[in-house]
Design an enzyme around this catalytic site. Structure first.
Site, PDB file in Angstrom:
ATOM      1  N   GLU A  19       0.806  -1.353   0.031  1.00 14.21           N
ATOM      2  CA  GLU A  19       0.099  -0.101   0.072  1.00 14.21           C
ATOM      3  C   GLU A  19       0.772   1.326  -0.047  1.00 14.21           C
ATOM      4  OE1 GLU A  19      -3.142   0.392  -0.405  1.00 14.21           O
ATOM      5  OE2 GLU A  19      -3.977  -1.712  -0.326  1.00 14.21           O
TER       6      GLU A  19
ATOM      7  N   GLU B  37       7.225 -21.639   8.472  1.00 16.48           N
ATOM      8  CA  GLU B  37       7.488 -20.668   9.512  1.00 16.48           C
ATOM      9  C   GLU B  37       8.626 -21.489  10.367  1.00 16.48           C
ATOM     10  OE1 GLU B  37       4.488 -21.126  13.070  1.00 16.48           O
ATOM     11  OE2 GLU B  37       3.581 -20.347  10.912  1.00 16.48           O
TER      12      GLU B  37
END
Length: 302
Positions: free
Chosen positions: A87, A118
């Site tokens: 963004e 992860e």
């Protein structure tokens, strides 16, 4: 780092007694419970206000010196980092490499779960190596439960390379330790749906990232008052937003604002400075450069 065998004791993994009868609630009761529990996200942000401010100043200083901001995480935490990074270019007209989101599993993990990745700390370190993270950069590790090896591996390597590091987690430090320079702890309590950290933990993480990136961009002069004067004019909506800003701040009619924006090379900051100081585009750009892109400082310098 906390041993993964202790995950059941983590705040993010505990059972919320307020939602023990979740499957028996009416739809309205369900909504009301979410609303009541989400108050905890605001309280958590308030509790981390000093750390958030410190991180903003650290990020802004690094970016002024030519550094970059990296968000890194896995699962929901990593996706939120990628979202915030994505963004920044349309909102603040920043180059894509300035703020980068790194997700365990890469782009494919945005839409297909790859949470197993992860657990590999060396992959986090490798992501830092791949991007040549160094002394001018800031690395923000995001992990709701605080235990993600991928994130810890990235932070450890980034520190070795001299980068500034920030650790965002929704568990207190006494549950999971971190070696990061700045720790932003956002304890929102047990989730309504036990262990689903895309809920309150995800919400409070998004709030924190909003504050970090927006705060840093304000410090870098991407904002005048509360206007996004560094907006990238890349589509009709953003063109309209740019013209509206110019009209509001100059009292020009839309056609005149359009002419000014075109003459400025579609830069709202340049357009405003041209109008207020009656200089041409080249001069306005030079004045802004002398003031490190800060429109208010540029205006005050004349």
């Amino acid at each position: 780092m906390e041993n993964l065998s202790t995950r059941g004791h983590l705040l993010t993994e505990q059972v919320n007694i307020n939602s023990a009868n979740l499957d028996r609630l009416s739809t309205l009761e369900l909504v009301d419970l979410f609303n009541k529990e989400d108050i905890n996200t605001l309280n958590a942000i308030a509790g981390a206000r000093v750390e958030l401010a410190t991180a903003i100043d650290t990020i802004a200083d690094a970016l002024r010196q030519g550094g970059r901001l990296f968000y890194i995480g896995a699962g929901t935490s990593g996706r939120l980092g990628v979202l915030d990074a994505a963004e920044c270019p349309p909102t603040f007209c920043t180059p894509p490499e300035l703020v980068q989101g790194i997700l365990a599993g890469g782009a494919g993990a945005l839409i297909k779960s790859s949470e197993g990745l992860e657990d590999i700390a060396s992959d986090g370190a490798a992501a830092m190596v791949e991007r040549n993270v160094g002394v001018h950069d800031v690395v923000v590790g995001i992990t709701a439960g605080g235990t993600t090896p991928y994130v810890h591996g990235a932070i450890e390597y980034a520190k070795q390379r001299g980068a500034k590091t920030v650790f965002i987690a929704c568990v207190p430090a006494n549950q999971v330790a971190s070696i990061a320079d700045i720790e932003i702890r956002l304890p929102v309590g047990a989730e309504i749906l036990s262990g689903s950290t895309r809920l309150k933990s995800g919400t409070v993480t998004k709030m924190a990232l909003n504050i970090l990136s927006t705060g840093a961009m304000v410090k870098l002069g991407k904002v005048y008052g509360n206007r996004m004067v560094d907006v990238a004019v890349t589509n009709t909506k953003l063109l309209d937003r740019a013209l509206q800003m110019i009209q509001d701040l100059t009292q020009l009619e839309r056609d005149a604002a359009q002419e000014l924006l075109t003459a400025s090379g579609k830069s709202v900051k340049v357009a405003l400075l041209m109008h207020w100081t009656k200089v041409d585009r080249a001069k306005a750009e030079a004045i802004l450069a002398q003031n490190h892109g800060q429109l208010r400082s540029a205006v005050d310098s004349l």
